[in-house]
Design an enzyme around this catalytic site. Sequence first.
Site, PDB file in Angstrom:
ATOM      1  N   GLY A  37       0.831  -1.200   0.000  1.00 35.13           N
ATOM      2  CA  GLY A  37       0.000   0.000   0.000  1.00 35.13           C
ATOM      3  C   GLY A  37       0.859   1.241   0.000  1.00 35.13           C
ATOM      4  O   GLY A  37       2.036   1.208  -0.394  1.00 35.13           O
ATOM      5  N   SER A  38       0.304   2.331   0.447  1.00 34.12           N
ATOM      6  CA  SER A  38       1.027   3.600   0.434  1.00 34.12           C
ATOM      7  C   SER A  38       2.135   3.625   1.478  1.00 34.12           C
ATOM      8  O   SER A  38       2.088   2.903   2.483  1.00 34.12           O
ATOM      9  CB  SER A  38       0.055   4.754   0.701  1.00 34.12           C
ATOM     10  OG  SER A  38      -0.373   4.741   2.055  1.00 34.12           O
ATOM     11  N   THR A  39       3.121   4.479   1.253  1.00 35.42           N
ATOM     12  CA  THR A  39       4.222   4.608   2.201  1.00 35.42           C
ATOM     13  C   THR A  39       3.725   5.147   3.540  1.00 35.42           C
ATOM     14  O   THR A  39       4.179   4.700   4.603  1.00 35.42           O
ATOM     15  CB  THR A  39       5.308   5.525   1.617  1.00 35.42           C
ATOM     16  OG1 THR A  39       5.870   4.898   0.455  1.00 35.42           O
ATOM     17  CG2 THR A  39       6.421   5.776   2.627  1.00 35.42           C
ATOM     18  N   GLY A  53       2.128   2.361   5.287  1.00 40.80           N
ATOM     19  CA  GLY A  53       3.175   1.385   5.594  1.00 40.80           C
ATOM     20  C   GLY A  53       3.968   1.748   6.835  1.00 40.80           C
ATOM     21  O   GLY A  53       4.352   0.869   7.622  1.00 40.80           O
ATOM     22  N   GLU A  78       5.710  -3.512   0.739  1.00 40.49           N
ATOM     23  CA  GLU A  78       5.877  -3.046  -0.644  1.00 40.49           C
ATOM     24  C   GLU A  78       5.035  -1.795  -0.747  1.00 40.49           C
ATOM     25  O   GLU A  78       3.808  -1.845  -0.717  1.00 40.49           O
ATOM     26  CB  GLU A  78       5.430  -4.130  -1.626  1.00 40.49           C
ATOM     27  CG  GLU A  78       5.873  -3.840  -3.061  1.00 40.49           C
ATOM     28  CD  GLU A  78       4.820  -3.097  -3.856  1.00 40.49           C
ATOM     29  OE1 GLU A  78       4.968  -1.856  -3.986  1.00 40.49           O
ATOM     30  OE2 GLU A  78       3.860  -3.726  -4.330  1.00 40.49           O
ATOM     31  N   CYS A  86       2.167   0.882  -8.593  1.00 37.12           N
ATOM     32  CA  CYS A  86       3.227   1.441  -7.759  1.00 37.12           C
ATOM     33  C   CYS A  86       4.535   1.560  -8.531  1.00 37.12           C
ATOM     34  O   CYS A  86       5.391   2.386  -8.197  1.00 37.12           O
ATOM     35  CB  CYS A  86       3.414   0.601  -6.507  1.00 37.12           C
ATOM     36  SG  CYS A  86       3.573  -1.163  -6.842  1.00 37.12           S
TER      37      CYS A  86
END
Length: 505
Positions: A252-254, A257, A274, A308
């Site tokens: 998913g998004s940083t 994350g 990831e 991504c």
Amino acid sequence: MSSETQQIDDSRDEIRERHSEAREELLADSYDHYIGGEWVESVSGETFETRDPTTGEVLAEAQAGNSEDVDRAVEAAWEAYESEWADTDGTKRQRLLTEIADRIEEKRNEIAKIETLDNGKPIREARADVALVADQFRYFAGAARTHGGETVPSGSGKSIQTLREPYGVIGAVVPWNFPLLIASWKLAPALAAGNCVVLKPAEQTPLSVLKVMEEIDDVLPDGVVNVVTGYGEEAGAPLTGHEDVRKVSFTGSTAVGKEVMKAAAENVSDVTLELGGKSPVVVFPDADVQQAVRVMMLAMFYNTGECCTAGTRLFVHEDIYEEFMDAFVESAESLQMGDPLSKDTRLGPKVSEEQVERTLSYVEQAREDGARIVTGGGQPDDDALADGCFVVPTVIDDIDHDSKPVQEEIFGPVEEVFAWSDYDEMMEKANDVDYGLAAGVITNDLPKANRAARDIEAGNIWVNQYNDFPAGQPFGGFKQSGIGREQAEETLDHYSQTKTINMNL
């Protein structure tokens, strides 16, 4: 928006009727959690709607899980692990994973249609995804029999060996852009390594995962795989922070994350992450322009730019910049946009209205910053697509590399293009983002390709191609794009622990 953007010749009523028929054929009105081999409602009794991004219509209702549902699923997973799965050897796991691949292939057309209804990706891309899902299970079926420890040389006459042992229960959270494919990237290696899994699909796209669980219900022992649907804060957060989850795998998004990593740290749980990307693609002056355009169409507009790895920052040498831009813009404008259930569609809707607004806000920010919108920049002027979450292919240049739209992940069909002449200055910009997931190099000069591939700070570099993901190829990022590698033999090490046995004989 450029008037040259192509649309499929369908009426709004034709699209709505096609999607309604597919929904009636393939979907139930409501779906439950899959816990301990049974279909169960949420403890709270609450549900949510999942909608078709092409028509805006409700596809089905799903259970809105919470921490109590996650507790049930984790308990069921541990019961399955301790009662049976921990003693299942690699040979049997290989047979079971192969059977899962067979079942998916048997229902590939239905699964692909469900993915298109729920996510909006063109049916041709959904079919490719499902084929990769089956291949992922086949790859790790074979790996299940070969993954093990080693004998460590010792000059002392002692015997030292290592074993690879599963964690027990894995918590997996997957995104909405590749709902089933990324689920397979987690399920296949986790099961191959001997773990049980609690999986939370994205609330926007839970249906393809639930369809697969229906198809493999009789393959795995009860509780080996559990699926809890719901929103991130109510179901995802309790899973990633659960004290009985020994390993967390998140895509998913940083930003999210980082929160997942904090939650896992409370229990010192291992993580695979990831996360986001803002990938550069470098085009050298010797490149064949038409080949470079073909590569970039795949790098940027595959899955409507909701990748991504998308090559969103394009660096084209000044010697071919004008020629390239003319050909690239023409190709972007000629992309067939329309009903994703049509075999002719190349660009479907984004997954939700929220994502449309997010993408267009970045385009507007670029415009306010003085950038040039070469083509696109809005939604299609086509009544047939008015119900859907469509954004036309967009190409931007004359934009400051330090600006927000360049530095942040847009996650839509928006390409930002830069001309370059000095290699070192270009490479400094290529690496001047927080991400390092992927990159591309386009050149016919092998030394240049090798140099650039080594200089770019990213975990995955494609040369004269893009978005190629064969099973066995490690996938993961540098910097804030994540931790760990998926899809490859080394992935099994991320889903297992090393035990060392040192014997004095």
